[in-house]
Enzyme design. Sequence first.
Site, PDB file in Angstrom:
ATOM      1  N   GLN A   1       1.015  -4.530  23.444  1.00 41.31           N
ATOM      2  CA  GLN A   1       2.832  -4.396  23.821  1.00 41.31           C
ATOM      3  C   GLN A   1       3.827  -4.587  21.947  1.00 41.31           C
ATOM      4  OE1 GLN A   1       4.574  -6.525  26.811  1.00 41.31           O
ATOM      5  NE2 GLN A   1       5.738  -7.485  25.358  1.00 41.31           N
TER       6      GLN A   1
ATOM      7  N   SER B   1      24.714  -6.411 -12.419  1.00 39.96           N
ATOM      8  CA  SER B   1      24.590  -7.401 -12.778  1.00 39.96           C
ATOM      9  C   SER B   1      25.424  -8.233 -12.434  1.00 39.96           C
ATOM     10  CB  SER B   1      23.603  -8.169 -13.472  1.00 39.96           C
ATOM     11  OG  SER B   1      23.913  -8.960 -13.979  1.00 39.96           O
TER      12      SER B   1
ATOM     13  N   GLU C   1      13.338   0.219  -7.747  1.00 40.77           N
ATOM     14  CA  GLU C   1      12.654  -1.223  -7.126  1.00 40.77           C
ATOM     15  C   GLU C   1      12.675  -1.526  -5.726  1.00 40.77           C
ATOM     16  OE1 GLU C   1      14.091  -4.541 -10.025  1.00 40.77           O
ATOM     17  OE2 GLU C   1      16.122  -2.644  -9.734  1.00 40.77           O
TER      18      GLU C   1
ATOM     19  N   LYS D   1      24.343  -4.430 -17.648  1.00 40.25           N
ATOM     20  CA  LYS D   1      23.093  -4.223 -16.441  1.00 40.25           C
ATOM     21  C   LYS D   1      23.213  -3.012 -15.992  1.00 40.25           C
ATOM     22  CE  LYS D   1      19.326  -5.475 -17.016  1.00 40.25           C
ATOM     23  NZ  LYS D   1      19.139  -6.979 -15.686  1.00 40.25           N
TER      24      LYS D   1
ATOM     25  N   SER E   1       9.149  -6.339  27.130  1.00 39.38           N
ATOM     26  CA  SER E   1       9.339  -6.081  25.773  1.00 39.38           C
ATOM     27  C   SER E   1      10.081  -5.229  25.279  1.00 39.38           C
ATOM     28  CB  SER E   1       7.682  -4.996  25.390  1.00 39.38           C
ATOM     29  OG  SER E   1       7.963  -4.201  26.441  1.00 39.38           O
TER      30      SER E   1
ATOM     31  N   TYR F   1      -6.721  -1.994  28.863  1.00 41.28           N
ATOM     32  CA  TYR F   1      -5.118  -2.239  28.598  1.00 41.28           C
ATOM     33  C   TYR F   1      -5.340  -4.047  28.841  1.00 41.28           C
ATOM     34  CZ  TYR F   1      -0.354  -3.453  28.325  1.00 41.28           C
ATOM     35  OH  TYR F   1       0.391  -4.224  27.893  1.00 41.28           O
TER      36      TYR F   1
ATOM     37  N   ASN G   1      20.451  -1.589 -13.208  1.00 39.96           N
ATOM     38  CA  ASN G   1      19.298  -2.065 -12.521  1.00 39.96           C
ATOM     39  C   ASN G   1      18.951  -0.760 -11.614  1.00 39.96           C
ATOM     40  OD1 ASN G   1      19.273  -4.470 -14.027  1.00 39.96           O
ATOM     41  ND2 ASN G   1      20.702  -5.249 -12.496  1.00 39.96           N
TER      42      ASN G   1
ATOM     43  N   THR H   1      -2.217   7.492 -20.169  1.00 40.55           N
ATOM     44  CA  THR H   1      -3.628   6.577 -19.423  1.00 40.55           C
ATOM     45  C   THR H   1      -3.390   5.325 -20.066  1.00 40.55           C
ATOM     46  OG1 THR H   1      -5.434   6.794 -21.094  1.00 40.55           O
ATOM     47  CG2 THR H   1      -4.967   8.868 -19.695  1.00 40.55           C
ATOM     48  N   HIS H   2      -4.213   4.417 -19.447  1.00 44.03           N
ATOM     49  CA  HIS H   2      -3.876   2.656 -19.359  1.00 44.03           C
ATOM     50  C   HIS H   2      -2.640   2.715 -19.686  1.00 44.03           C
ATOM     51  CE1 HIS H   2      -8.358   2.821 -19.938  1.00 44.03           C
ATOM     52  NE2 HIS H   2      -8.194   4.249 -20.322  1.00 44.03           N
TER      53      HIS H   2
ATOM     54  N   ASN I   1      -0.034   1.225  32.168  1.00 44.08           N
ATOM     55  CA  ASN I   1      -0.638   1.615  31.227  1.00 44.08           C
ATOM     56  C   ASN I   1      -0.711   2.908  30.522  1.00 44.08           C
ATOM     57  OD1 ASN I   1      -1.149  -1.234  31.921  1.00 44.08           O
ATOM     58  ND2 ASN I   1      -3.322  -1.256  32.668  1.00 44.08           N
TER      59      ASN I   1
END
Length: 464
Positions: A321, A276, A289, A282, A22, A316, A284, A154-155, A109
């Site tokens: 790990q 782009s 995003e 463009k 590790s 443990y 962007n 809303t929606h 541990n």
Amino acid sequence: MSELRSRIGGELAPAMRRFGSSVDLDRRLVDEDIAGSMAHATMLGETGILSPDAAAALVGGLKEIREEWRDGTFSPGDDFEDIHMAVEARLVEKVGPVGGALHTARSRNDQIATDLRLWMRNKLEEMDSAVTALMEAILTRVDGDGHILIPGFTHLQRGQPILLGHHLLAHIWALSRDRERLGGARSRVDACPLGSCAMAGTSFPVDRDRTATLLGFGSVMENAMDAASARDHVIETVSALAILAIHLSCMAEELVLWSSSEFGLVELDGSYASSSSIMPQKRNPDAAELVRGHSGRSTGALMGLVVLLKGLPLAYNRDLQEDRFHLYTAVDSTLICLEVLRGVYATLGIRADRYEETLVGDPSLATELADHLVSKGLPFRDAHDRVARLVARLDADGRGLDDLSPNELSTLDSDLGRAELTVLLDPREATNRKRSRGGTAPEEISRQVGLLRETLKGKTGNPE
Ligand code: ARG
């Protein structure tokens, strides 16, 4: 034969050596590992478990290793199983066989459990500052641009006119709950497992309060088995980060929508936008995003962790790990998202006049008419129905609410004059009237800004 192989004999298979080490993940824990060892060695000396000379040699050697780590001369590789073994081996190289006494009354541990909590404590502080900085950046926009009139949706359909400040405050309140959640997680991280050893405790007279104090922990974990194996604080932290990441993702999605030409409300500064390779026009909203996309990392990390921990027997297990992999993923992703989003909001171009005209006479003022009829004594359901029929007729003719004929106006309410109707259908007046607690009226926005600024003075998102 390497360390810890006397019982088993032979060497690890090369693939198992790479698989089992590790060290790569542990590199972030070197400072914490050394701090834990220094506290442990100090306590061993103070309690007489080790002689003062031995303890001093250990602490001195550890200090030097910390310098070597910081200047890059100590750089352990995956020939060690983990960072604890690498530091111990370097200590023995430096101070001789007494270095082997460091592990008296300790296990890897409780050592790794301690390292991780120390690391998390610092990261949760950093996270709190990053969330606070984002909240402040958005609050600054509320101060400067909060008066801008926009449709509330809303929606994703126009609902009622609101002020931009009202909308942005909704995000800031969500972030303030994120701070509270992270503060709660921090309070549970802040308990010291060191001295629990493998899981049974120890017959040496360790002073666990002393090591906890030396490491600045608020409390000591009471059960050695729990202390060495618990990872619910990791799930709790990553879960708080996953919720935060979802908030950031929703904010980012909104910025993507708002910067489309269809919405046309905002423009990301050039320092956060990209172009782009084929379409020359463009601009962007890449930063937004990517923040939206990053939410997959934290939510994925949460899934990874709960699957990792589900059904593990006490205490443990080597599976543990893997905890760091998910924790680091969530922490790293959230920190960069917070930093980027803060920059996006701080530099965002906002078109103040985008909706002002379009909301005059807009059907999203229909609730104003219904509320007016209620104020004249009509039950709300009847008022709703009367206005709904009117809107349907106007809509079919392509007319707005401000195009009511005198006849339609008097059918709606014979007392309602044209001048009164104009005020009723003025979108800004409509927002001014929403003075209920939490409403979009300017004075409510100022009140909330005041409350939020108070919470930002506190440590955990709660006013102090
Ligand atoms: N390297 C391990 C970890 O990171 C800690 C060592 C515990 N190993 C053991 N065999 N008990 O979780």
